[in-house]
Design an enzyme around this catalytic site. Structure first.
Site, PDB file in Angstrom:
ATOM      1  N   ASN A  28      -5.317  73.481  25.852  1.00 10.00           N
ATOM      2  CA  ASN A  28      -4.075  73.555  26.626  1.00 10.00           C
ATOM      3  C   ASN A  28      -3.606  75.003  26.620  1.00 10.00           C
ATOM      4  OD1 ASN A  28      -4.004  70.775  27.114  1.00 10.00           O
ATOM      5  ND2 ASN A  28      -2.991  70.374  25.167  1.00 10.00           N
ATOM      6  N   HIS A  83      -6.233  76.817  20.070  1.00  6.66           N
ATOM      7  CA  HIS A  83      -6.934  75.709  19.420  1.00  6.66           C
ATOM      8  C   HIS A  83      -7.608  74.861  20.480  1.00  6.66           C
ATOM      9  CE1 HIS A  83      -2.743  74.638  20.211  1.00  6.66           C
ATOM     10  NE2 HIS A  83      -3.188  73.414  20.502  1.00  6.66           N
ATOM     11  N   HIS A 118      -8.991  71.141  21.245  1.00 10.51           N
ATOM     12  CA  HIS A 118      -8.935  69.748  20.787  1.00 10.51           C
ATOM     13  C   HIS A 118     -10.324  69.140  21.000  1.00 10.51           C
ATOM     14  CE1 HIS A 118      -4.378  69.247  20.981  1.00 10.51           C
ATOM     15  NE2 HIS A 118      -4.534  70.312  21.769  1.00 10.51           N
ATOM     16  N   GLN A 170       0.839  73.055  25.879  1.00 11.92           N
ATOM     17  CA  GLN A 170       0.601  73.847  24.666  1.00 11.92           C
ATOM     18  C   GLN A 170       1.912  73.967  23.891  1.00 11.92           C
ATOM     19  OE1 GLN A 170      -1.056  77.826  25.155  1.00 11.92           O
ATOM     20  NE2 GLN A 170      -1.412  78.037  22.951  1.00 11.92           N
TER      21      GLN A 170
END
Ligand code: 5GP
Ligand code: ZN
Length: 116
Positions: A89, A102, A104, A96
């Site tokens: 995101n 990061h 997922h 986000q």
């Protein structure tokens, strides 16, 4: 490189606990605290970049390593077959909420597409 008050930098520094499932010199993977699928793991670079674009722009192979770590997690979790989703995101409008890049890693159930 770490940033004060960044939740994921604190996980890297072991100041906030996390269920770590995989680690390399420069990346870390840990279970999402609010899983959306049977496997829901977050993969991060240990250094702080706000999003995937900033990470890729740094141009030193770390984005590659994050993606390789995500695949290693998927192998470890046994979800390479039938498949898994890797989502970054990027920006508040996309959901986000933590501004330390990061990915997922999601799998272990049927994943609809488009995601809605
Ligand atoms: P984003 O919405 O920024 O793409 O994803 C942030 C993710 O971090 C969310 O899925 C959320 O559940 C997860 N998260 C938030 N706080 C924590 C925490 O303290 N520990 C862990 N393991 N995950 C967290
Ligand atoms: Zn950070």
């Amino acid at each position: 490189m770490s940033e004060a008050d960044c939740l994921f930098c604190k996980i890297v520094a072991s100041e906030v606990p996390a269920k770590i499932v995989y680690e390399t010199d420069r990346t870390l993977a840990f279970r999402d605290v609010n899983p959306q699928a049977p496997t829901h793991v977050l993969v991060i670079p240990k250094d702080h970049y706000r999003d995937a674009a900033a990470l890729a722009a740094a141009d030193h192979g770390l984005a590659d390593e994050v993606i390789k770590t995500a695949h290693a997690v998927a192998q470890q979790e046994g979800i390479v077959e039938p498949g898994y989703r890797l989502v970054f995101n990027t920006g508040p409008g996309a959901g986000q909420t933590v501004f330390h890049v990061h990915g997922h890693v999601l799998g272990g159930r049927g994943l609809q597409w488009p995601p809605g």
